[in-house]
Design a protein around this motif. Sequence first.
Motif, PDB file in Angstrom:
ATOM      1  N   HIS A 198      45.588  73.536  14.006  1.00 51.23           N
ATOM      2  CA  HIS A 198      44.930  73.048  15.209  1.00 51.23           C
ATOM      3  C   HIS A 198      44.586  74.237  16.094  1.00 51.23           C
ATOM      4  O   HIS A 198      45.133  75.334  15.929  1.00 51.23           O
ATOM      5  N   TYR A 232      46.217  70.262   9.888  1.00 52.25           N
ATOM      6  CA  TYR A 232      44.993  70.738  10.522  1.00 52.25           C
ATOM      7  C   TYR A 232      44.352  69.610  11.327  1.00 52.25           C
ATOM      8  O   TYR A 232      44.662  68.430  11.136  1.00 52.25           O
ATOM      9  N   ASP A 233      43.451  69.980  12.216  1.00 47.66           N
ATOM     10  CA  ASP A 233      42.803  69.018  13.104  1.00 47.66           C
ATOM     11  C   ASP A 233      41.561  68.463  12.415  1.00 47.66           C
ATOM     12  O   ASP A 233      40.455  68.999  12.579  1.00 47.66           O
TER      13      ASP A 233
END
Length: 261
Positions: A198, A232-233
């Motif tokens: 992120h 992860y984003d």
Amino acid sequence: MFEGLYFEYPKMATLIFVYIACEAYCKFRSPAIYFPQAAALTKESAAFSTLMWILKWLSTVLLVLAMMSPVRDEFLELAPTEGYNIAMVLDASRSMQTRMFDREQQESSRLDVVKKIVGGFIAKRKDDNLGLVTFGDYAFIAAPLTYDRDILQQILLHQEVGMAGKSTALYEAVAQTANLMQSVNAKNKIAILLSDGHNTANSAISLPVAMALIKKEKIRFYTIGIGSANEYDADVLNSIAKESGGKSFSAINAQELQSIY
């Protein structure tokens, strides 16, 4: 052999006629020396005189040809006229040192696996103009756009986990990609953004600002999130890809990542 040959100064050929005129009307006269047995001397030097006459004319003609400056144009394609301008944007944050991403080489870090796959990708892009952006706490242009795949491979090999800091400046990486592409006046601008985290860096660049920059440069982003879904984003990566006209991917292991590239 002589195809496409021409002379830069063709008028210099008139010097040949000047030389012929001098040979005819500007005879060199040396003092005469009389001595016995002159006939024998003439006979011995006849062959040598003929050779000297040939060499004199040959050297004169070659000298005039050199003065005419012969030229043959060779058309070399220094850079492909077709292809894409591609920025490879790589996450080098601390999380990229995680292992077990490649089932066959479990001791390799994520970044090591990514470098190997991206290296193979670079080798196949023969007609494309490639550049590299690396990010961690901040983003920087590791390699400007170039057709020299060999030097790009060397730069890629020197990318290390943490070289730009431990955090993930995802938005700044997007903005830095716009800087990389700023000097390119072409329609085919592509970025392949890979990340496993992120946006955690304290950057002055916000996502809307970064998106405005890449839209201005008309860069199409293909985003890749690696690792498990919560690492992860995905929403941000999907948004970057969708708004720029690209596509978003995810890879949980090296084999899936290889397929994406």
